[in-house]
Enzyme design. Structure first.
Site, short mmCIF file in Angstrom:
data_model
loop_
_atom_site.label_atom_id
_atom_site.label_comp_id
_atom_site.label_asym_id
_atom_site.label_seq_id
_atom_site.Cartn_x
_atom_site.Cartn_y
_atom_site.Cartn_z
N LYS A 76 1.20 -0.77 0.02
CA LYS A 76 -0.07 -0.44 0.00
C LYS A 76 0.67 1.12 -0.31
O LYS A 76 1.22 1.13 1.10
CB LYS A 76 -0.73 0.32 1.10
CG LYS A 76 -1.30 1.26 2.39
CD LYS A 76 -2.26 2.35 1.55
CE LYS A 76 -2.54 3.30 1.85
NZ LYS A 76 -1.96 4.20 0.96
N GLY A 103 6.81 5.46 8.45
CA GLY A 103 5.46 6.68 8.06
C GLY A 103 5.79 7.47 9.77
O GLY A 103 6.35 7.57 10.39
N SER A 104 4.73 7.99 9.78
CA SER A 104 3.98 9.40 11.25
C SER A 104 3.79 7.75 11.98
O SER A 104 3.88 7.61 12.29
CB SER A 104 3.07 9.89 10.46
OG SER A 104 1.91 9.61 10.54
N GLY A 132 2.29 4.96 13.10
CA GLY A 132 3.05 4.22 13.75
C GLY A 132 2.55 3.16 15.35
O GLY A 132 2.13 2.31 15.58
N GLU A 140 8.68 2.09 11.66
CA GLU A 140 9.86 3.38 11.66
C GLU A 140 9.16 4.73 11.41
O GLU A 140 8.19 4.96 10.23
CB GLU A 140 10.62 3.18 9.98
CG GLU A 140 11.87 1.75 10.10
CD GLU A 140 12.98 1.94 11.08
OE1 GLU A 140 13.18 2.83 11.65
OE2 GLU A 140 13.75 0.97 11.58
N CYS A 148 13.14 12.31 6.53
CA CYS A 148 13.19 11.02 8.14
C CYS A 148 14.65 11.44 8.55
O CYS A 148 15.04 11.74 10.04
CB CYS A 148 12.62 10.22 8.27
SG CYS A 148 13.44 8.88 7.58
N GLN A 184 1.71 19.95 4.20
CA GLN A 184 2.99 19.85 4.31
C GLN A 184 3.33 21.25 4.48
O GLN A 184 4.21 22.16 4.96
CB GLN A 184 3.84 19.04 4.04
CG GLN A 184 5.16 18.53 3.62
CD GLN A 184 5.43 19.08 5.48
OE1 GLN A 184 5.31 17.48 6.06
NE2 GLN A 184 6.16 19.37 6.88
N GLU A 211 8.52 17.65 15.08
CA GLU A 211 9.12 16.67 13.72
C GLU A 211 8.25 17.69 12.84
O GLU A 211 7.09 17.60 12.95
CB GLU A 211 9.24 15.87 13.40
CG GLU A 211 9.11 15.30 12.01
CD GLU A 211 8.98 13.71 11.85
OE1 GLU A 211 7.96 13.49 11.79
OE2 GLU A 211 9.85 12.92 10.62
#
Ligand code: NAP
Length: 497
Positions: free
Chosen positions: A189, A242-243, A247, A264, A298, A345, A399
């Protein structure tokens, strides 16, 4: 197979004459039903492609197809699976220029960055293709007479791969290649903001003749498809990048079914700059890690922690260098920084600049959307530096995932390391120093999974383990030999002869 063109048969055309890129389930391209647009973030007038919008039912079908394909694929000899991966690498290599250009158009990174990432994806397929001839287990002597004991690697079954938009070809590659070489079958995905690069890998898998059902691809809403994937009966494991927020949600959901997971997630990575560093190289490394790829890595540096004696001089040099960076369409030569991926973003960048200005005072450079001819149709944002940031500020803790750097002052090397670690995340961390002692204090003391010394905090290779620590990561590492840990299980055998 005929000559390849970017207009492949896995794509059809809708009634506006636009290309629709299908989902891929059980070896077939599925284009029927609703679609969603994939737009160029440097010029939102341009639709790069129309993607078929997958549903929960598509995910379920994909997982069933993967389950049906598993016995045969997992029994294939490792080197034979490796040959398929070599073929995928070869096809991606033949299509290199077209894929890189498409990446710049769908994700916004500059063309040289896109070429570097495409090359990395090709190398990843070659590397894991070679692993098919190794797949190392264990063979050790027994304490007992005439007992032979060893442990074999075996695949898990159906694995779900969920990927983010910022490395749209490298991350799908570094999950898919080890999953396949270990003998698993897969449902991929991709991120909705940049699904086409992952689609190109799947296309190469199809063209390489990987049997139906081994690789499946469903694009569409993360919430809907993510839930469907985590609930798919056939699923055994999920690898997610991802975020941190998503996660953690996957962690909670997957735990209910005791799925194996690899997460991750986010970073807020420091670069420590000590007074004994090569000054000019340190400036370049910080600017590179903070702003290239629009800060959307990241492993990007978002905190520069600078030792007091050189703080003012280093800050001035950073500002001067940053002012020279050229923001623009990544397809244009000489551009250093492309656009943010999307409006959301861009809004996040603007919001954090407002937060930073309240906490630390006005940014010393940047802080605004770039406007004017050539910019108004894209999500361009100035590279931004806040000075005199301290650890309790949100701009030092959260972040942003954009070109926003917080510069912080440290009394000495020990204070710098303390500040660097004063955060819940721990993906990458860097130090700039000419002192071996300071470098080793950092290597042993830094709370992060990826460390660099006298290099940018970003810019890793595929031959070593990749992943963070603390709240940035969960589960076994990705890439390099470590990747096999997540995608395989060990079966231990004791044999009396
Ligand atoms: P994201 O919003 O978490 O999305 C990542 C993936 O998860 C996308 O495919 C997304 O689909 C999907 N998703 C969304 N909601 C979901 C749900 N409820 N269940 C399952 N999947 C779901 O992250 P992103 O904005 O794409 O990427 C940026 C983040 O990734 C940053 O935090 C960055 O630090 C992190 N990142 C980490 C690493 C690393 O190795 N540690 C590497 C790269 C990026 P949709 O796109 O359809 O929403």
């Amino acid at each position: 197979m005929g000559a390849w063109s970017p207009l492949h048969f896995g794509a059809v055309w809708d009634n506006r004459g636009m290309q629709v890129f299908g989902n891929y389930i059980n070896g077939e391209w599925v284009t029927a039903g609703p679609t969603f647009e994939n737009r160029n973030p440097a010029n939102t007038d341009e639709v790069v492609g129309l993607m078929a919008k997958g549903s929960a039912a598509d995910v379920e079908r994909a997982a069933e197809a993967a389950q049906a394909a598993f016995p045969k694929w997992s029994q294939l000899a490792g080197p034979a699976r490796g040959n398929y991966l070599f073929k995928v690498a070869e096809l991606l290599d033949q299509r290199f220029d077209a894929i890189a250009a498409e990446m710049t158009r769908e994700e916004g990174k500059t063309l040289p960055e896109a070429k570097g990432e495409t090359r990395r994806a090709i190398n990843i397929f070659r590397y894991f293709g070679g692993e098919g001839s190794r797949l190392p287990g264990f063979l050790v002597p027994s304490e007992r007479d005439r007992v032979h004991m060893f442990a074999l690697r075996k695949p898990l079954g159906v694995v779900g791969l969920i990927t983010p938009w910022n490395f749209p070809i490298a991350i799908p590659a570094w999950k898919l290649a080890p999953a396949l070489i270990c003998g698993n079958t897969v449902v991929l995905k991709p991120a909705s903001a940049s699904p086409l690069c992952a689609w190109r890998i799947v296309e190469a898998c199809h063209d390489a003749g990987i049997p139906p059902g081994v690789v499946n691809f469903v694009a569409g809403s993360g919430g809907e498809l993510g839930s469907a994937l985590l609930n798919a009966k056939a699923l055994r494991a999920v690898s997610f990048t991802g975020s941190t927020e998503i996660g953690h949600w996957i962690h909670a959901e997957a735990s209910k079914r005791r799925l194996r997971i690899q997460l991750e997630m986010g970073g807020k990575n420091p670069t420590i700059v000590l007074a004994d560093a090569n000054f000019a190289a340190a400036v370049e490394n910080v600017v590179n890690a903070a702003f290239f790829s629009t800060g959307q890595k990241c492993t990007a540096t978002s905190r520069a922690i600078v030792e007091e004696p050189i703080y003012d001089r280093f800050l001035d040099a950073l500002i001067e260098r940053t002012k020279k960076l050229k923001v623009g369409d990544g397809m244009s030569a000489g551009v250093d920084i492309g656009p943010a991926i999307d409006q959301a973003q861009l809004d996040t960048n603007i919001r954090y600049c407002e937060i930073g200005a309240k906490e630390a005072g006005a940014p010393r450079v940047g802080g605004k959307r770039v406007t004017g001819p050539g910019y108004d149709k894209g999500f361009f944002f100035e590279p931004t530096i806040f000075a005199d940031v301290t650890s309790e500020m949100r701009i030092a803790q959260e972040e942003v995932f954009g070109p926003v750097l917080a510069v912080m002052k440290a009394k000495d090397a020990a204070d710098a390391l303390r500040i660097a670690n004063e955060i819940p995340l721990g993906l990458s961390s860097s130090i700039q120093t000419s002192s071996l002692s300071h470098a080793f204090d950092f290597i042993y003391g830094a709370e992060a999974g990826l460390l660099t010394v006298n290099l940018p905090s970003a810019g890793v290779e595929y031959q070593l383990p990749f992943g963070g620590t603390k709240d940035s990561s969960f589960g076994p590492k990705e890439q390099g030999p470590a990747a096999m840990e997540f995608y395989s299980d060990l079966k231990t055998i004791y044999l009396k002869y």
